[in-house]
Motif scaffolding. Structure first.
Motif, PDB file in Angstrom:
ATOM      1  N   PRO A 113       0.797  -1.222   0.000  1.00 35.36           N
ATOM      2  CA  PRO A 113       0.000   0.000   0.000  1.00 35.36           C
ATOM      3  C   PRO A 113       0.832   1.275   0.000  1.00 35.36           C
ATOM      4  O   PRO A 113       0.339   2.336  -0.367  1.00 35.36           O
ATOM      5  N   GLN A 114       2.102   1.168   0.399  1.00 33.14           N
ATOM      6  CA  GLN A 114       2.948   2.344   0.486  1.00 33.14           C
ATOM      7  C   GLN A 114       3.668   2.655  -0.832  1.00 33.14           C
ATOM      8  O   GLN A 114       4.274   3.726  -0.962  1.00 33.14           O
ATOM      9  N   VAL A 115       3.608   1.723  -1.797  1.00 29.68           N
ATOM     10  CA  VAL A 115       4.276   1.944  -3.092  1.00 29.68           C
ATOM     11  C   VAL A 115       3.327   1.643  -4.254  1.00 29.68           C
ATOM     12  O   VAL A 115       3.758   1.610  -5.413  1.00 29.68           O
ATOM     13  N   ARG A 116       2.042   1.449  -3.979  1.00 33.11           N
ATOM     14  CA  ARG A 116       1.096   1.009  -5.013  1.00 33.11           C
ATOM     15  C   ARG A 116       1.012   1.997  -6.187  1.00 33.11           C
ATOM     16  O   ARG A 116       1.028   1.605  -7.352  1.00 33.11           O
ATOM     17  N   LYS A 117       0.915   3.288  -5.879  1.00 30.31           N
ATOM     18  CA  LYS A 117       0.800   4.281  -6.952  1.00 30.31           C
ATOM     19  C   LYS A 117       2.073   4.330  -7.789  1.00 30.31           C
ATOM     20  O   LYS A 117       2.019   4.424  -9.024  1.00 30.31           O
ATOM     21  N   TRP A 118       3.218   4.291  -7.114  1.00 24.19           N
ATOM     22  CA  TRP A 118       4.483   4.311  -7.844  1.00 24.19           C
ATOM     23  C   TRP A 118       4.586   3.085  -8.739  1.00 24.19           C
ATOM     24  O   TRP A 118       4.997   3.182  -9.911  1.00 24.19           O
ATOM     25  N   LEU A 119       4.196   1.938  -8.218  1.00 22.22           N
ATOM     26  CA  LEU A 119       4.264   0.698  -8.982  1.00 22.22           C
ATOM     27  C   LEU A 119       3.356   0.768 -10.208  1.00 22.22           C
ATOM     28  O   LEU A 119       3.745   0.388 -11.315  1.00 22.22           O
ATOM     29  N   GLY A 120       2.138   1.296 -10.021  1.00 21.95           N
ATOM     30  CA  GLY A 120       1.211   1.408 -11.137  1.00 21.95           C
ATOM     31  C   GLY A 120       1.695   2.361 -12.209  1.00 21.95           C
ATOM     32  O   GLY A 120       1.426   2.164 -13.404  1.00 21.95           O
ATOM     33  N   GLY A 160      24.053  -8.032  -1.923  1.00 18.86           N
ATOM     34  CA  GLY A 160      24.759  -7.895  -3.194  1.00 18.86           C
ATOM     35  C   GLY A 160      23.907  -7.294  -4.297  1.00 18.86           C
ATOM     36  O   GLY A 160      24.081  -7.612  -5.469  1.00 18.86           O
ATOM     37  N   LEU A 161      23.001  -6.393  -3.926  1.00 15.12           N
ATOM     38  CA  LEU A 161      22.104  -5.778  -4.888  1.00 15.12           C
ATOM     39  C   LEU A 161      22.452  -4.303  -5.070  1.00 15.12           C
ATOM     40  O   LEU A 161      23.278  -3.745  -4.350  1.00 15.12           O
ATOM     41  N   GLU A 162      21.778  -3.681  -6.034  1.00  9.90           N
ATOM     42  CA  GLU A 162      21.948  -2.256  -6.276  1.00  9.90           C
ATOM     43  C   GLU A 162      20.605  -1.547  -6.126  1.00  9.90           C
ATOM     44  O   GLU A 162      19.575  -2.083  -6.564  1.00  9.90           O
ATOM     45  N   PRO A 163      20.598  -0.359  -5.543  1.00 13.19           N
ATOM     46  CA  PRO A 163      19.354   0.429  -5.504  1.00 13.19           C
ATOM     47  C   PRO A 163      19.136   1.116  -6.845  1.00 13.19           C
ATOM     48  O   PRO A 163      19.799   2.107  -7.158  1.00 13.19           O
ATOM     49  N   LEU A 164      18.243   0.556  -7.653  1.00 11.58           N
ATOM     50  CA  LEU A 164      17.992   1.121  -8.976  1.00 11.58           C
ATOM     51  C   LEU A 164      17.315   2.474  -8.862  1.00 11.58           C
ATOM     52  O   LEU A 164      17.657   3.422  -9.577  1.00 11.58           O
ATOM     53  N   ILE A 165      16.334   2.591  -7.953  1.00  7.16           N
ATOM     54  CA  ILE A 165      15.630   3.842  -7.687  1.00  7.16           C
ATOM     55  C   ILE A 165      15.462   3.954  -6.180  1.00  7.16           C
ATOM     56  O   ILE A 165      15.146   2.974  -5.505  1.00  7.16           O
ATOM     57  N   THR A 166      15.653   5.132  -5.625  1.00  8.82           N
ATOM     58  CA  THR A 166      15.544   5.348  -4.189  1.00  8.82           C
ATOM     59  C   THR A 166      14.432   6.341  -3.870  1.00  8.82           C
ATOM     60  O   THR A 166      13.848   6.949  -4.764  1.00  8.82           O
ATOM     61  N   ASP A 167      14.169   6.482  -2.590  1.00 11.37           N
ATOM     62  CA  ASP A 167      13.196   7.460  -2.092  1.00 11.37           C
ATOM     63  C   ASP A 167      11.814   7.240  -2.711  1.00 11.37           C
ATOM     64  O   ASP A 167      11.176   8.169  -3.191  1.00 11.37           O
ATOM     65  N   ILE A 168      11.345   5.992  -2.670  1.00 11.88           N
ATOM     66  CA  ILE A 168      10.030   5.641  -3.209  1.00 11.88           C
ATOM     67  C   ILE A 168       9.021   5.608  -2.072  1.00 11.88           C
ATOM     68  O   ILE A 168       9.217   4.904  -1.079  1.00 11.88           O
ATOM     69  N   HIS A 169       7.942   6.367  -2.205  1.00 11.22           N
ATOM     70  CA  HIS A 169       6.863   6.334  -1.223  1.00 11.22           C
ATOM     71  C   HIS A 169       5.664   7.068  -1.803  1.00 11.22           C
ATOM     72  O   HIS A 169       5.799   8.134  -2.393  1.00 11.22           O
ATOM     73  N   ASP A 170       4.487   6.481  -1.641  1.00 12.35           N
ATOM     74  CA  ASP A 170       3.261   7.140  -2.100  1.00 12.35           C
ATOM     75  C   ASP A 170       2.825   8.232  -1.148  1.00 12.35           C
ATOM     76  O   ASP A 170       2.257   9.243  -1.556  1.00 12.35           O
ATOM     77  N   ALA A 171       3.050   8.025   0.153  1.00 13.50           N
ATOM     78  CA  ALA A 171       2.635   8.980   1.178  1.00 13.50           C
ATOM     79  C   ALA A 171       3.864   9.672   1.758  1.00 13.50           C
ATOM     80  O   ALA A 171       4.806   9.009   2.212  1.00 13.50           O
ATOM     81  N   VAL A 172       3.849  10.998   1.727  1.00 12.28           N
ATOM     82  CA  VAL A 172       4.956  11.761   2.305  1.00 12.28           C
ATOM     83  C   VAL A 172       4.945  11.579   3.825  1.00 12.28           C
ATOM     84  O   VAL A 172       3.894  11.501   4.456  1.00 12.28           O
ATOM     85  N   ASN A 173       6.137  11.485   4.396  1.00  9.41           N
ATOM     86  CA  ASN A 173       6.289  11.350   5.848  1.00  9.41           C
ATOM     87  C   ASN A 173       5.682  10.058   6.394  1.00  9.41           C
ATOM     88  O   ASN A 173       5.221  10.008   7.542  1.00  9.41           O
ATOM     89  N   ALA A 174       5.672   8.998   5.586  1.00  3.37           N
ATOM     90  CA  ALA A 174       5.183   7.704   6.073  1.00  3.37           C
ATOM     91  C   ALA A 174       6.082   7.201   7.195  1.00  3.37           C
ATOM     92  O   ALA A 174       7.309   7.323   7.135  1.00  3.37           O
ATOM     93  N   GLN A 175       5.460   6.639   8.221  1.00  3.86           N
ATOM     94  CA  GLN A 175       6.194   6.102   9.360  1.00  3.86           C
ATOM     95  C   GLN A 175       5.633   4.739   9.754  1.00  3.86           C
ATOM     96  O   GLN A 175       4.460   4.449   9.525  1.00  3.86           O
TER      97      GLN A 175
END
Length: 311
Positions: A113-120, A160-175
């Motif tokens: 639910p925290q990345v659904r919009k970005w994923l879509g 042993g992975l790489e961060p392809l994209i960072t700072d992903i979140h649908d809601a600002v200030n999610a905690q």
């Protein structure tokens, strides 16, 4: 019991581990990752660990039902403190993977639910499958079972992975809120900026039954911070309620509210009184008129004088 061992939802590289490492005592404890929240808490119940840190609530989806249900049932446990952690995801991939290569992604169910919009918007055709934790998802990507995982950027090096994209979140200030759970004992002394957690069961389902529970807090000026129903497993319509209230059990208004609940409820499970995370005394609202400990004491003294003929 191992007094120096803390368990947490693993494997290494989870947000839970990151939250645990913010505690000063973590530097002197053996931190042991577990495969699930139940496993982390069972280690405390059976004496293999002194405490466990587990997620209990996030600001996007609310309560983490697995943790709540584990605290509601089984041998009693108690919350001793809470930790708030800001959540930002990274899309972790094997080296050389591009966004066009990603056909499958994974993460803990609470992450979706925290990345659904970005994923879509960015990977609308990618197949989503849940993993036991975000870090476990990273491990599965390392093994080649998925193309990418949503996890903390800090988990990339571990697997042993790489961060392809960072700072992903649908809601600002999610905690996400985490709790440190141990075996029942005397609560820590009040700090003035505390929270009390309980689970209550209704005696019967009838009109106004929930209102009766809430009034025990309302008439004493106790603010509720969380109210969540959970099924008891005894049939449709049978629920218990997880409640977080402002204040400490040693405060008269909170203690009397709990006594009021005990009179009308067949069962109450006390989950602890503990300091609120990232809250200072300046942030705490003063007690409503008539609900401070001093006013409770004066009222009790007046009643005693009436009973003794001294009113």
């Amino acid at each position: 019991m191992s007094a120096t061992r803390y368990t947490y939802l693993g494997p290494e590289g989870t947000f839970t581990e990151a939250a645990l490492r913010t505690l000063p005592e973590a530097a002197t404890r053996e931190l042991v990752p577990m495969v699930s929240v139940p496993a982390a808490l069972d280690a405390v119940r059976n004496g293999e660990a002194a405490a466990a840190l587990v997620p209990i609530e996030n600001s996007v989806e609310g309560g983490i039902t697995t943790t709540l249900d584990q605290l509601v049932s089984g041998e009693p446990l108690m919350i001793y403190r809470e930790v708030l952690l800001s959540i930002k995801f990274a899309l972790l991939v094997r080296p050389g993977t591009t966004l066009a290569d990603i056909k499958s992604v994974t993460a803990h169910p609470a992450a979706q639910p925290q990345v659904r919009k970005w994923l879509g918007a960015n990977l609308p055709e990618a197949l989503w499958e849940s993993s036991a934790s975000n870090a476990d998802g990273a491990r599965l990507v390392q093994e080649g079972r998925y193309d990418a995982a949503f996890a903390g950027e800090f988990a990339a090096a571990t697997y042993g992975l790489e961060p392809l994209i960072t700072d992903i979140h649908d809601a600002v200030n999610a905690q996400t809120r985490f709790v440190l759970v141990g075996r029942p004992a005397r609560p820590a002394a009040p700090t003035g900026a505390d929270k009390t957690s309980v689970v209550v069961w209704q005696r019967e389902d009838h009109p106004g039954a929930l209102l009766e529970l809430l009034q025990e807090f309302s008439v004493r000026g106790v603010n509720l911070m969380l109210l969540q129903s959970r099924p008891t497993g005894q049939g449709i319509g049978n629920y218990c309620f997880a409640i977080d209230a402002e204040g400490h059990i040693s405060e008269r208004r909170v203690g009397e509210a709990l006594m009021g609940l005990r009179r009308i409820c067949p069962e109450i499970r006390f989950l602890g009184s503990y300091p609120r995370a990232e809250v200072t005394l300046d942030d705490v609202r003063p007690p409503r008129q008539g609900t401070s400990d001093t006013e409770f004491d004066k009222a009790a003294d007046w009643l005693a004088r009436c009973q003794d003929g001294r009113a």
